[in-house]
Motif scaffolding. Structure first.
Motif, PDB file in Angstrom:
ATOM      1  N   GLU A 102     -58.397 105.439  -6.052  1.00 43.81           N
ATOM      2  CA  GLU A 102     -57.598 105.214  -7.274  1.00 43.81           C
ATOM      3  C   GLU A 102     -58.487 104.794  -8.439  1.00 43.81           C
ATOM      4  OE1 GLU A 102     -54.419 102.486  -6.185  1.00 43.81           O
ATOM      5  OE2 GLU A 102     -53.146 104.171  -5.553  1.00 43.81           O
ATOM      6  N   LYS A 104     -61.686 105.501  -8.843  1.00 43.44           N
ATOM      7  CA  LYS A 104     -62.531 106.624  -9.249  1.00 43.44           C
ATOM      8  C   LYS A 104     -61.734 107.646 -10.061  1.00 43.44           C
ATOM      9  CE  LYS A 104     -65.968 109.577  -7.155  1.00 43.44           C
ATOM     10  NZ  LYS A 104     -66.251 110.240  -5.895  1.00 43.44           N
ATOM     11  N   GLU A 105     -60.523 107.922  -9.608  1.00 44.58           N
ATOM     12  CA  GLU A 105     -59.704 108.956 -10.262  1.00 44.58           C
ATOM     13  C   GLU A 105     -58.896 108.409 -11.429  1.00 44.58           C
ATOM     14  OE1 GLU A 105     -59.194 112.594  -9.143  1.00 44.58           O
ATOM     15  OE2 GLU A 105     -61.205 111.828  -8.708  1.00 44.58           O
ATOM     16  N   LYS A 124     -56.105 107.089 -11.173  1.00 44.82           N
ATOM     17  CA  LYS A 124     -54.731 107.538 -10.899  1.00 44.82           C
ATOM     18  C   LYS A 124     -54.260 106.902  -9.612  1.00 44.82           C
ATOM     19  CE  LYS A 124     -54.461 112.257 -12.634  1.00 44.82           C
ATOM     20  NZ  LYS A 124     -54.860 113.588 -12.252  1.00 44.82           N
ATOM     21  N   ILE A 167     -52.017 111.457  -7.539  1.00 47.09           N
ATOM     22  CA  ILE A 167     -53.035 112.430  -7.093  1.00 47.09           C
ATOM     23  C   ILE A 167     -52.362 113.491  -6.210  1.00 47.09           C
ATOM     24  CG2 ILE A 167     -55.179 112.761  -5.787  1.00 47.09           C
ATOM     25  CD1 ILE A 167     -55.908 109.837  -6.551  1.00 47.09           C
ATOM     26  N   ARG A 203     -52.469 117.106  -7.813  1.00 52.14           N
ATOM     27  CA  ARG A 203     -53.533 117.937  -7.237  1.00 52.14           C
ATOM     28  C   ARG A 203     -53.277 118.365  -5.793  1.00 52.14           C
ATOM     29  NH1 ARG A 203     -58.192 117.685 -10.447  1.00 52.14           N
ATOM     30  NH2 ARG A 203     -58.680 119.541  -9.248  1.00 52.14           N
ATOM     31  N   TYR A 255     -56.760 118.095  -1.999  1.00 52.72           N
ATOM     32  CA  TYR A 255     -57.637 117.451  -2.985  1.00 52.72           C
ATOM     33  C   TYR A 255     -57.794 115.965  -2.647  1.00 52.72           C
ATOM     34  CZ  TYR A 255     -59.483 115.924  -7.502  1.00 52.72           C
ATOM     35  OH  TYR A 255     -60.272 115.376  -8.485  1.00 52.72           O
ATOM     36  N   LEU A 257     -61.236 113.751  -1.647  1.00 57.35           N
ATOM     37  CA  LEU A 257     -61.622 112.463  -2.248  1.00 57.35           C
ATOM     38  C   LEU A 257     -61.774 111.398  -1.173  1.00 57.35           C
ATOM     39  CD1 LEU A 257     -59.106 112.258  -5.241  1.00 57.35           C
ATOM     40  CD2 LEU A 257     -61.530 112.849  -5.382  1.00 57.35           C
TER      41      LEU A 257
END
Ligand code: S3P
Length: 171
Positions: free
Chosen positions: A39, A41-42, A44, A49, A53, A57, A61
């Motif tokens: 979370e 890193k993204e 989101k 996610i 995505r 995806y 991750l």
């Protein structure tokens, strides 16, 4: 030899995150929560996610997060319930870690997750049936841990104390 990692695995709602926080405090070791790392890193939420995505995806991750965490030593690593589905994830995590699995019945999982909206895999209609279905499909993957703990009817602190007693001298 470097201190081993303690890797908490188990189905959603078995208490990995809560127990991991207590273990990290009690052992005075850093906590790496894979979902939280993803979370961050993204930028989101996991649910977003999945929605934007898709699951493949997210799994990619998750694998990156596993790779990074598996290179550390002396950490408490809390995983998402699906991390065990990928054999390579488990090989990586085992390299420097003891796998500690938390168990709970589908009924306990239901009680623990029914009011939490953030689990994308548990959003369809009849929640208990959905948990039971996924639980059965996943059962073969939740095997071969170094230590297994039942969490039904126990608080996170109780489970953490049980784990500490068993792991004493091994990590
Ligand atoms: C998942 C479990 C979740 C999270 C994601 C997928 C799974 O973590 O990683 O929603 O596949 O079981 P928790 O086990 O912490 O709920």
């Amino acid at each position: 030899m470097d201190a081993k990692n303690v890797v908490l695995t188990g189905f959603m709602g078995t208490g990995k995150t809560s127990v991991g926080k207590i273990l990290s405090r009690r052992l005075e070791r850093p906590l790496i929560d894979l979902d939280a790392a993803i979370e961050r890193k993204e930028q989101k939420k996991i649910r977003e996610i999945f929605e934007s995505r898709g699951e493949p995806y997210f799994r990619a991750l998750e694998k990156d997060a596993v790779r990074e965490a598996a290179e550390t030593s002396g950490s408490v690593i809390t995983t998402g319930g699906g991390v065990v589905l990928d054999a390579e994830n488990m090989l990586l995590l085992r390299k420097r870690g003891l796998i500690v699995q938390l168990n709970a019945t589908p009924e306990t999982v239901f009680r623990r997750v029914k009011d939490s909206p953030h689990r994308p895999l548990l959003k369809s209609g009849d929640l208990l049936s959905e948990i039971t279905r996924l639980f059965e499909a996943r059962a073969p993957f939740y095997t071969g841990a170094d230590a297994t703990f039942d969490t039904d009817g126990k608080t996170a602190s109780q489970v953490a104390e049980e784990i500490l007693a068993v792991l004493k001298g091994k990590i």
